[in-house]
Design an enzyme around this catalytic site. Structure first.
Site, PDB file in Angstrom:
ATOM      1  N   GLU A 185       0.776  -1.084   0.052  1.00 16.20           N
ATOM      2  CA  GLU A 185       0.179   0.135  -0.088  1.00 16.20           C
ATOM      3  C   GLU A 185       0.930   1.241  -0.070  1.00 16.20           C
ATOM      4  O   GLU A 185       2.024   1.147   0.676  1.00 16.20           O
ATOM      5  CB  GLU A 185      -0.868  -0.237   1.304  1.00 16.20           C
ATOM      6  N   HIS A 210      -7.768   1.182   2.020  1.00 10.09           N
ATOM      7  CA  HIS A 210      -7.725   1.100   3.312  1.00 10.09           C
ATOM      8  C   HIS A 210      -8.447   1.877   4.306  1.00 10.09           C
ATOM      9  O   HIS A 210      -7.570   2.495   5.232  1.00 10.09           O
ATOM     10  CB  HIS A 210      -6.298   0.611   3.613  1.00 10.09           C
TER      11      HIS A 210
HETATM   12  N1  LIG Z   1      -9.819  -2.379   6.808  1.00  8.22           N
HETATM   13  C1  LIG Z   1      -9.602  -1.723   7.917  1.00  8.22           C
HETATM   14  O1  LIG Z   1      -9.245  -0.511   7.879  1.00  8.22           O
HETATM   15  C2  LIG Z   1      -9.229  -2.592   9.151  1.00  8.22           C
HETATM   16  C3  LIG Z   1      -8.566  -3.662   9.158  1.00  8.22           C
HETATM   17  N2  LIG Z   1      -8.585  -4.724  10.363  1.00  8.22           N
HETATM   18  C4  LIG Z   1      -7.856  -5.904  10.195  1.00  8.22           C
HETATM   19  O2  LIG Z   1      -9.044  -6.880  10.514  1.00  8.22           O
HETATM   20  C5  LIG Z   1      -8.207  -7.955  11.267  1.00  8.22           C
HETATM   21  C6  LIG Z   1      -9.284  -8.434  12.298  1.00  8.22           C
HETATM   22  O3  LIG Z   1      -9.755  -7.632  13.187  1.00  8.22           O
HETATM   23  P1  LIG Z   1     -10.692  -8.086  14.586  1.00  8.22           P
HETATM   24  O4  LIG Z   1     -11.845  -8.679  14.121  1.00  8.22           O
HETATM   25  O5  LIG Z   1     -10.433  -6.731  15.148  1.00  8.22           O
HETATM   26  O6  LIG Z   1      -9.689  -9.118  15.050  1.00  8.22           O
HETATM   27  P2  LIG Z   1      -9.915 -10.032  16.499  1.00  8.22           P
HETATM   28  O7  LIG Z   1      -8.590 -10.427  16.806  1.00  8.22           O
HETATM   29  O8  LIG Z   1     -10.798  -9.482  17.277  1.00  8.22           O
HETATM   30  O9  LIG Z   1     -10.411 -11.106  15.478  1.00  8.22           O
HETATM   31  C7  LIG Z   1      -9.606 -12.167  14.553  1.00  8.22           C
HETATM   32  C8  LIG Z   1     -10.285 -13.585  14.604  1.00  8.22           C
HETATM   33  O10 LIG Z   1      -9.593 -14.186  13.668  1.00  8.22           O
HETATM   34  C9  LIG Z   1      -9.268 -15.572  14.273  1.00  8.22           C
HETATM   35  N3  LIG Z   1      -8.281 -16.247  13.372  1.00  8.22           N
HETATM   36  C10 LIG Z   1      -7.044 -15.990  13.450  1.00  8.22           C
HETATM   37  N4  LIG Z   1      -6.243 -16.674  12.451  1.00  8.22           N
HETATM   38  C11 LIG Z   1      -7.395 -17.325  12.111  1.00  8.22           C
HETATM   39  C12 LIG Z   1      -7.041 -18.354  10.917  1.00  8.22           C
HETATM   40  N5  LIG Z   1      -5.749 -18.756  10.279  1.00  8.22           N
HETATM   41  N6  LIG Z   1      -8.264 -19.014  10.329  1.00  8.22           N
HETATM   42  C13 LIG Z   1      -9.464 -18.655  10.797  1.00  8.22           C
HETATM   43  N7  LIG Z   1      -9.708 -17.628  12.002  1.00  8.22           N
HETATM   44  C14 LIG Z   1      -8.483 -16.879  12.293  1.00  8.22           C
HETATM   45  C15 LIG Z   1      -9.268 -15.219  15.465  1.00  8.22           C
HETATM   46  O11 LIG Z   1      -9.279 -16.532  16.362  1.00  8.22           O
HETATM   47  C16 LIG Z   1     -10.037 -14.410  15.925  1.00  8.22           C
HETATM   48  O12 LIG Z   1     -11.301 -14.892  16.322  1.00  8.22           O
HETATM   49  C17 LIG Z   1      -7.342  -7.322  12.188  1.00  8.22           C
HETATM   50  O13 LIG Z   1      -6.421  -8.151  12.479  1.00  8.22           O
HETATM   51  C18 LIG Z   1      -6.827  -6.107  11.135  1.00  8.22           C
HETATM   52  O14 LIG Z   1      -5.738  -6.684  10.334  1.00  8.22           O
HETATM   53  C19 LIG Z   1      -8.717  -4.034  11.397  1.00  8.22           C
HETATM   54  C20 LIG Z   1      -9.371  -2.931  11.785  1.00  8.22           C
HETATM   55  C21 LIG Z   1      -9.430  -1.931  10.230  1.00  8.22           C
HETATM   56  O1  LIG Z   2      -6.715   3.074   9.990  1.00  7.75           O
HETATM   57  C1  LIG Z   2      -5.492   2.703   9.472  1.00  7.75           C
HETATM   58  O2  LIG Z   2      -4.615   3.266   9.454  1.00  7.75           O
HETATM   59  C2  LIG Z   2      -5.483   1.204   9.895  1.00  7.75           C
HETATM   60  C3  LIG Z   2      -6.742   0.601  10.044  1.00  7.75           C
HETATM   61  C4  LIG Z   2      -6.465  -0.895  10.227  1.00  7.75           C
HETATM   62  O3  LIG Z   2      -6.117  -1.822   9.140  1.00  7.75           O
HETATM   63  C5  LIG Z   2      -6.386  -1.609  11.712  1.00  7.75           C
HETATM   64  O4  LIG Z   2      -6.869  -0.848  12.582  1.00  7.75           O
HETATM   65  O5  LIG Z   2      -5.662  -2.783  11.865  1.00  7.75           O
END
Ligand SMILES: NC(=O)C1=CN([C@@H]2O[C@H](COP(=O)(O)OP(=O)(O)OC[C@H]3O[C@@H](n4cnc5c(N)ncnc54)[C@H](O)[C@@H]3O)[C@@H](O)[C@H]2O)C=CC1
Ligand SMILES: O=C(O)CCC(=O)C(=O)O
Length: 526
Positions: A374, A404
């Site tokens: 990115e 993103h």
């Molecule tokens: N697009 C964006 O702006 C954002 C992206 N994210 C991404 O979203 C991801 C998930 O966020 P949350 O739900 O808060 O995380 P979280 O940690 O609450 O949930 C992740 C889940 O994935 C499961 N998991 C881990 N490895 C796995 C696998 N190999 N197969 C199946 N399940 C698996 C875990 O057991 C957990 O329940 C973050 O790690 C981050 O990378 C988060 C916030 C914003």
């Molecule tokens: O807003 C951002 O810069 C990152 C969001 C995201 O991917 C995260 O919270 O993990």
């Protein structure tokens, strides 16, 4: 007030106290995660934290104004992220009381010259976060973008704190140069961009905001499901080019369709609720067994999910196991005409395989918010020089591409700014590691104003036998009012408040602890 601090791999030490040692005496109770008082306290103050079994509502509450030694008012707030707009203010949870029932005034825990603390904030961290840090008197440098590695290395040498979002890569190579770094604030959920193990081994605490943007991501995904089902991206693009194309073929309601959620954590489970409210059936796959919300059902394998779902959405962290989790084999397993959404991390989907599945008609559409590479800043960078398939991806129909922005809402960014900055302030000023993702979580109530001549000793060390005995031999010459220690793997974190200490004692304590072979980082706050 001053801070003494030294890490095993550096000779760093901020200048000793310029102002005289203040002399509080401490009256507190132990705040250990396993201590009943702590647990009650945590339930009262912080609400239920999200544990893996879906204790969803963690609240961050409480705000208090404390007069600083310099006479500046400061606010330590624990802001709430369960609601985008709400901020709860409640009194500090554990007062101690003087005879007659008057509460003791918390000691202004600003235990050093704040201008000694240098902070670098990258990636346009929200104003709320900047304000909290600036109000503390720290030297804050703010940049809107992330930095290329060479510039990052130059800058990181100088700072005690760095604040980043998802783009800045704090690799071992970068962290090796960060000789003064005490703490990293990830103003986001993901911490995959930081070498957490290297940081822990070098006594650098890492904090993030575990769920302040979860709702924003879940809402974006709901929008994308409808956008894809109705081909809204394509229709809108056509209209912008002046083309009227009224079609209903292969446009669907989402009611009655099956949503497959991969990763049923904060975001996945939030999304589950919203999707069911829209009339979707929800199935999910996760590596751990998790309580279903509503009538959602956990399926035993990823293949089961892929075979049943009309919409597949990914909410797993970036790990070696999730790299290319959705590749050619997984596309084959999907129903013909399924849709794929990825707002997790770019490495989770094999994009060339997605392009093939889209061109071959296996999938009817996709929405991507994240990419393996990115850009560091806003501008015209999304092309094949960044990712070799860039232009090909852009040419696909019914594929929504967003830069993103899953967590990019005013509500989420404000809440993250407050939450992470508060954690940084607590760590810098008091040594509290509650919420740290890579160090043991240790919390001790702050000193109070009527408790003179105290110092707080923080000793991060290798978790090897015999350390506590040696530490306590050093502290034995003083009155240890309270002490707490916890470990996480190879790293242990010890915090002790000692009373009846003079300025020269503090230097001795620091130097003696620092000479122990187990030492990773010694800090003495007073
Ligand atoms: N697009 C964006 O702006 C954002 C992206 N994210 C991404 O979203 C991801 C998930 O966020 P949350 O739900 O808060 O995380 P979280 O940690 O609450 O949930 C992740 C889940 O994935 C499961 N998991 C881990 N490895 C796995 C696998 N190999 N197969 C199946 N399940 C698996 C875990 O057991 C957990 O329940 C973050 O790690 C981050 O990378 C988060 C916030 C914003
Ligand atoms: O807003 C951002 O810069 C990152 C969001 C995201 O991917 C995260 O919270 O993990």
């Amino acid at each position: 007030m001053s801070l003494l601090c030294c890490r095993s791999d550096s000779s760093y030490s901020t200048p000793p106290s310029k102002s005289p040692l203040q002399g509080p005496t401490i009256h507190t109770c132990l705040h250990h995660p396993h201590h009943p008082t702590y647990r009650q306290d945590l339930a009262d103050r912080v609400g239920k934290r999200f544990l893996k079994q879906r204790l969803h509502s963690r609240k961050m509450a409480s705000a208090r104004d404390i007069s600083q030694p310099m006479g500046i008012d400061r606010t330590v707030s624990y802001s709430l992220s369960v609601s985008p707009t709400a901020t709860f203010h409640s009194p500090p949870a554990s007062h101690s009381f003087l005879a007659g029932g008057l509460p003791r005034r918390p000691k202004p825990l600003k235990p050093f010259n704040t201008e000694d603390i240098k902070i670098l904030l990258l990636e346009n961290v929200n104003q709320t976060g900047q304000d909290i840090l600036t109000k503390q008197g720290y030297q804050v440098e703010f940049l809107k973008t992330s930095l290329p590695e060479d510039q990052l290395i130059e800058k990181i040498r100088d700072v005690h704190v760095i604040g980043i979002r998802s783009k800045t890569k704090l690799t071992e190579k970068v962290l090796r140069e960060a000789k003064n770094l005490l703490v990293i604030g990830c103003f986001c959920i993901g911490t995959n961009q930081v070498d957490l193990e290297y940081a822990a081994k070098h006594g650098i605490a890492v904090f993030n905001s575990p769920f302040a943007n979860s709702r924003s991501v879940a809402e974006l995904v709901i929008a994308e499901i409808i956008f894809l089902a109705r081909q809204l991206g394509d229709r809108s693009n056509e209209m912008h080019k002046g083309t009227w194309n009224k079609v209903s073929s292969k446009c669907w309601e989402i009611r009655g369709k099956t949503l497959g959620i991969v990763g049923y954590g904060h975001i996945g489970s939030q999304l589950s609720v919203l999707a069911e409210a829209m009339g979707m059936s929800v199935i999910y796959y996760d590596v751990i067994t998790l309580m279903a919300i509503g009538t959602a059902k956990q399926v035993p394998t990823l293949d089961d999910l892929l075979e049943q779902a009309d919409f597949i959405t990914l909410h797993v962290p970036e790990t070696p196991e999730t790299k290319n989790m959705i590749s050619a084999k997984q596309f084959e397993r999907m129903k013909k005409g399924a849709y794929l959404i990825n707002a997790s991390r770019g490495t989770v989907v094999d994009i060339p395989a997605l392009i093939k599945a889209s061109r071959g008609g296996k999938i009817a559409g996709a929405a991507l918010d994240v990419y393996p590479n990115e850009p560091a800043a806003n501008g015209d960078y999304f092309n094949s020089s960044l990712n070799h398939w860039g232009e090909e991806l852009c040419s696909l129909s019914n594929v929504i591409l967003t830069p993103h922005i899953g967590g990019s809402t005013e509500e989420a960014q404000r809440a993250i700014g407050v939450e992470v900055s508060d954690a940084l302030v607590r760590y810098i000023n008091q040594g509290t590691t509650l919420g740290s993702v890579n160090l043991p979580e240790v919390n001790m109530r702050s000193l109070t104003q009527d408790e003179p001549n105290h110092a707080r000793v923080i000793y991060i060390h290798r978790n090897v036998p015999g350390v506590l005995r040696k530490v306590n031999e050093i502290l034995a010459e003083h009155n240890v009012d309270k002490q707490i220690t916890d470990s996480k793997g190879d790293i242990a974190y010890l915090m002790a408040d000692v009373s009846n200490v003079k300025t020269e004692d503090i230097k001795n304590i620091h130097d003696n602890l620092d000479s122990l072979t187990s030492r990773i980082l010694t800090r003495v706050l007073y």
